[in-house]
Design a protein around this motif. Sequence first.
Motif, short mmCIF file in Angstrom:
data_model
loop_
_atom_site.label_atom_id
_atom_site.label_comp_id
_atom_site.label_asym_id
_atom_site.label_seq_id
_atom_site.Cartn_x
_atom_site.Cartn_y
_atom_site.Cartn_z
N HIS A 7 43.01 37.76 23.00
CA HIS A 7 41.37 38.48 23.41
C HIS A 7 40.92 37.90 24.09
O HIS A 7 40.09 38.73 25.31
CB HIS A 7 40.22 37.65 22.49
CG HIS A 7 39.17 38.28 21.96
ND1 HIS A 7 38.29 38.23 20.55
CD2 HIS A 7 39.32 40.06 21.63
CE1 HIS A 7 37.71 39.06 20.41
NE2 HIS A 7 38.69 40.49 21.20
N SER A 8 41.86 37.12 25.42
CA SER A 8 40.94 36.85 26.97
C SER A 8 41.63 38.23 27.78
O SER A 8 41.08 38.88 28.55
CB SER A 8 41.05 35.72 27.47
OG SER A 8 40.66 34.42 27.15
N LEU A 9 42.88 37.85 27.02
CA LEU A 9 43.34 39.07 27.71
C LEU A 9 43.22 40.49 28.11
O LEU A 9 43.65 41.47 28.69
CB LEU A 9 45.18 38.85 27.16
CG LEU A 9 46.22 39.86 27.85
CD1 LEU A 9 47.07 39.70 29.57
CD2 LEU A 9 47.89 39.71 27.38
N ILE A 10 42.54 41.02 26.36
CA ILE A 10 42.47 42.84 26.43
C ILE A 10 41.02 42.53 26.67
O ILE A 10 40.67 43.39 27.70
CB ILE A 10 41.65 42.42 24.31
CG1 ILE A 10 43.62 42.36 23.85
CG2 ILE A 10 41.30 43.68 24.55
CD1 ILE A 10 42.80 41.73 22.30
N ALA A 11 39.76 41.55 27.00
CA ALA A 11 38.85 41.65 27.90
C ALA A 11 39.00 41.84 29.41
O ALA A 11 38.87 42.93 29.90
CB ALA A 11 38.42 40.54 27.40
N LEU A 12 40.10 41.34 29.27
CA LEU A 12 40.60 41.52 31.37
C LEU A 12 41.45 42.21 31.42
O LEU A 12 40.98 44.16 32.36
CB LEU A 12 41.23 40.86 31.55
CG LEU A 12 40.56 39.15 32.14
CD1 LEU A 12 41.84 38.09 32.00
CD2 LEU A 12 39.46 39.00 32.77
N GLU A 13 42.15 43.65 30.06
CA GLU A 13 42.40 44.83 30.30
C GLU A 13 41.59 45.57 30.39
O GLU A 13 41.56 46.73 30.94
CB GLU A 13 43.92 44.37 29.53
CG GLU A 13 44.89 44.08 30.18
CD GLU A 13 45.14 44.66 30.74
OE1 GLU A 13 46.59 45.81 30.91
OE2 GLU A 13 45.29 44.06 32.50
N THR A 14 40.67 45.22 29.58
CA THR A 14 39.63 46.63 28.55
C THR A 14 38.47 46.98 30.24
O THR A 14 37.70 47.94 30.15
CB THR A 14 38.93 47.10 27.75
OG1 THR A 14 38.44 45.54 27.31
CG2 THR A 14 40.29 46.71 26.78
N GLY A 15 38.36 45.92 30.39
CA GLY A 15 37.04 45.81 31.54
C GLY A 15 36.26 45.07 31.03
O GLY A 15 34.72 45.34 31.66
N ALA A 16 35.68 44.54 29.36
CA ALA A 16 35.19 44.05 29.08
C ALA A 16 34.14 42.91 29.89
O ALA A 16 33.46 42.47 29.58
CB ALA A 16 35.55 44.04 27.16
N ALA A 17 35.44 42.13 30.40
CA ALA A 17 35.69 41.44 31.18
C ALA A 17 35.65 41.45 32.72
O ALA A 17 37.27 41.54 33.38
CB ALA A 17 36.10 39.42 30.65
N ALA A 18 34.94 41.98 33.84
CA ALA A 18 35.89 41.54 35.41
C ALA A 18 36.61 40.72 35.43
O ALA A 18 37.26 41.02 36.33
CB ALA A 18 34.45 42.00 35.91
N ASP A 19 36.68 39.77 35.35
CA ASP A 19 36.46 38.98 36.00
C ASP A 19 36.91 37.26 35.59
O ASP A 19 36.18 37.88 34.57
CB ASP A 19 37.28 38.59 37.30
CG ASP A 19 35.87 38.61 38.45
OD1 ASP A 19 35.21 38.16 37.75
OD2 ASP A 19 35.38 38.50 38.81
N ALA A 20 37.90 36.05 35.50
CA ALA A 20 37.33 34.56 34.73
C ALA A 20 36.13 34.73 35.30
O ALA A 20 35.28 33.92 34.07
CB ALA A 20 38.57 34.01 35.03
N ASP A 21 35.56 34.93 36.38
CA ASP A 21 33.77 34.43 36.91
C ASP A 21 32.84 34.94 36.08
O ASP A 21 31.68 34.75 36.57
CB ASP A 21 34.49 33.71 37.95
CG ASP A 21 35.69 33.39 38.51
OD1 ASP A 21 35.54 31.55 37.97
OD2 ASP A 21 36.19 33.31 39.64
N GLU A 22 32.99 36.03 35.63
CA GLU A 22 31.75 36.60 35.51
C GLU A 22 30.92 36.07 33.98
O GLU A 22 31.39 36.02 33.33
CB GLU A 22 32.27 38.18 34.35
CG GLU A 22 31.22 39.08 34.10
CD GLU A 22 31.31 40.29 33.55
OE1 GLU A 22 30.33 41.07 33.10
OE2 GLU A 22 32.16 40.64 33.20
#
Length: 319
Positions: free
Chosen positions: A127-142
Amino acid sequence: MNQHIHRHPSPFLRRTALGAAALTISTLAGGAGCAATSPRTAPGTAEERTASGVASPTPQADAPGVTAQPDPEPQVVVRDDLRSLFRKAGVEGTFALLDVEGGRMTVVDRRRAERRMLPASTFKVAHSLIALETGAAADADEVIPYGGKPQRIKEWEHDMNLRDAVRVSNVAVFQTLARRIGPKREKQWLDRLDYGNRRMGPSVQQFWLDGSLRISAAEQVGFLSRLAQDLLPASPEAMRTTRDLLKIEQKNGYTLYAKTGWGDAVRPAVGWWVGWVERGGHVYAFALNIDIKAGNRDADQRIPLTRTLLHTLGVLPAA
């Protein structure tokens, strides 16, 4: 001394990046002896056969830069003598260990290693990988909002970044990310990563907690070993960030990456500890799951039992 891991396919894993995440787990059906080197048809339902790799999907050879090759077959070593460690801990479960460079899969309780179970919070890896790939999370610090509602664990009642959300396994934050990703993209990425049975069910914010998604211990080590080596069909940056989120220990010449899971929407509840060890330039992916029948008493066995197994099998140095 830090060990450098070459993030490229080993001879054992040189295969299409869009192929099955499970590494020819059909060899696990080769009998309950010490080693199995040739597959045979596994009994059970179609879903069980897929979980063991017998009916694995056809690799997508037309992806750019991807050449489909036959799946290599690891040597499978069944170590049911190690069930004594589970009995000593007072739990029932399974353990799978993949030595990527050595091309060897070691399993305790082969049948259970092939059985798909609720991933619970181990899905936070994908899920972390998917969030980063889709832009749901901009990076690990958002900083991601948790939603403001009371949570069963007080520590989850805080907005937090992806790094902290993985560390405390914050379900509410990952539900926010799931809503941002949306059901269509979630399903696309389950298919692309070939994650377990790839089923979502009706709820975009519950499918890994009490929905239809299931994955076996054998499939977990396949998925994790590919993440460890940059072999998933995702960007190197997203995979690198995801690995960094999972790093929990680095000492004595090894680095340990891991994530817990506890799924209590099924009976008995299932407890996981999954991850991989990098040591001496080698990658060892592991997955343990156990039945949780006595709450915290059983759940608290996940990490120490896995560490004992890793020590016993020589993956971690002697304590």
